[in-house]
Motif scaffolding. Sequence first.
Motif, short mmCIF file in Angstrom:
data_model
loop_
_atom_site.label_atom_id
_atom_site.label_comp_id
_atom_site.label_asym_id
_atom_site.label_seq_id
_atom_site.Cartn_x
_atom_site.Cartn_y
_atom_site.Cartn_z
N ASP A 146 -4.02 63.44 -9.93
CA ASP A 146 -3.20 62.06 -9.66
C ASP A 146 -2.61 61.70 -11.03
OD1 ASP A 146 -2.64 60.17 -7.47
OD2 ASP A 146 -3.50 58.84 -8.94
N ALA A 147 -3.16 61.53 -12.13
CA ALA A 147 -2.92 61.08 -13.50
C ALA A 147 -1.55 61.95 -13.79
CB ALA A 147 -3.89 61.16 -14.55
N LEU A 148 -1.50 63.00 -13.27
CA LEU A 148 -0.40 64.01 -13.86
C LEU A 148 0.72 63.80 -12.90
CD1 LEU A 148 -2.33 67.11 -14.71
CD2 LEU A 148 -1.31 65.72 -16.16
N LEU A 149 0.83 63.34 -11.63
CA LEU A 149 1.73 63.25 -10.90
C LEU A 149 2.85 62.08 -11.33
CD1 LEU A 149 0.38 63.09 -7.14
CD2 LEU A 149 1.68 64.62 -8.19
N THR A 150 2.33 60.84 -12.11
CA THR A 150 3.02 59.64 -12.37
C THR A 150 4.10 60.23 -13.38
OG1 THR A 150 1.45 58.09 -12.05
CG2 THR A 150 2.97 57.55 -13.36
#
Length: 393
Positions: free
Chosen positions: A336-340
């Motif tokens: 999820d952190a990499l999605l931003t």
Amino acid sequence: MTVTAAWPTGRSSRSAVLAQFGETRADLMQWALTTGDPLADAVVDEMHELGMSTARPLLVRGIRDGLDALDDPPPALAALLRQTETPPAYVDDELLDDLPLPWFSSPTPVHILSLSAGALVRVYESPSIAKVLSTTGRLVDRADKRLTETGTWLTQAMLPGNLRRGRPGYVATLDVRMLHAHMRRLALDRGYDSTADGVPINQVDLGRTWMDFTLTSFVAEEQFGFDLTGRELAGLYRYWWYVGHLLGIDARLVEGITGHDAARRIDDVLQTVTGPVSDDSALLAAATLDSISVLLRDLFGVPPRLSRPALDAITRRIHGPGMSQDLRIRPAPVADALLTPAVTGFRQARAWRRRSPGRWRSAIDSTVAAERERTTAPAAPTAYQRGATGSTD
């Protein structure tokens, strides 16, 4: 509107809908829960009366070549074809040829994700849809083929000009409609309880599914950087009115919607009478995400250790933590952190492309051409094509 069939006992209550949305909506929901697709259902009954060996060729020819191609069509088939071959007044060349074009401004992988992690997961949140698939033995079986064939149908339906009579999108959409009718009859034959859940694949289920291919998918793609303008969205919603018409969805559930706010107002009513997710819904969601996880690895080279966590993160963003927990979709904080930053990059690239009308249209034309080539010659009849003629194996 005259409402005669009793309100299904497992679908909220008339009084709850009445209190929230008023008598007109309550009447509409009671009718929708207890109604399938009268025209298509009559064709299925007629096919069983005539015998499949006689009826199947007539159905296939009528869908592909039109009512005029049949010398003495059975009455139910003739009625269905008259309805599908008589477009509503809002259908014109602009709708058929131009309005679907903005959909192709997003690359195919984005549509794969919004279809799987977005639309289909939410379709399967419906306990009645899950129950139909469970009753007919198709709960998890063939989930990968269902995903692939749904994606193929969606692309066929969206390609410019493809909803004209006899074109691949028109034929594929009527195949889907007839599969629903056959599955309706099969579910009832195998003990589906309409008094509790309403008619299998009823108008609420159909309308809610329409919302998942429009509202859910469009918003999901916006979340990941692939925004559409208000005018583009209005055109796509209008295009989907006609898709709904061909699918046998009552106009009162979809027509007139031109944006997300209007769609949400109707979707809120549909959701009220859908019911809580079931264990079957969670199994379907897992099977869908497992299938797309394999596809991500095979087509796009996503490492196995990353593909499912990435999908879980995407799915949780689309559906929120509450629904994701109900569907047993695990948190994936690293993914999820990499999605931003990825979303930021997608949005910036899209904005750059939009700044040049020629560049924007060239990208759309390139995607349309690639999708036409990809969908031109299917290797074998799809489940939709087989199911449309009464072969549900």
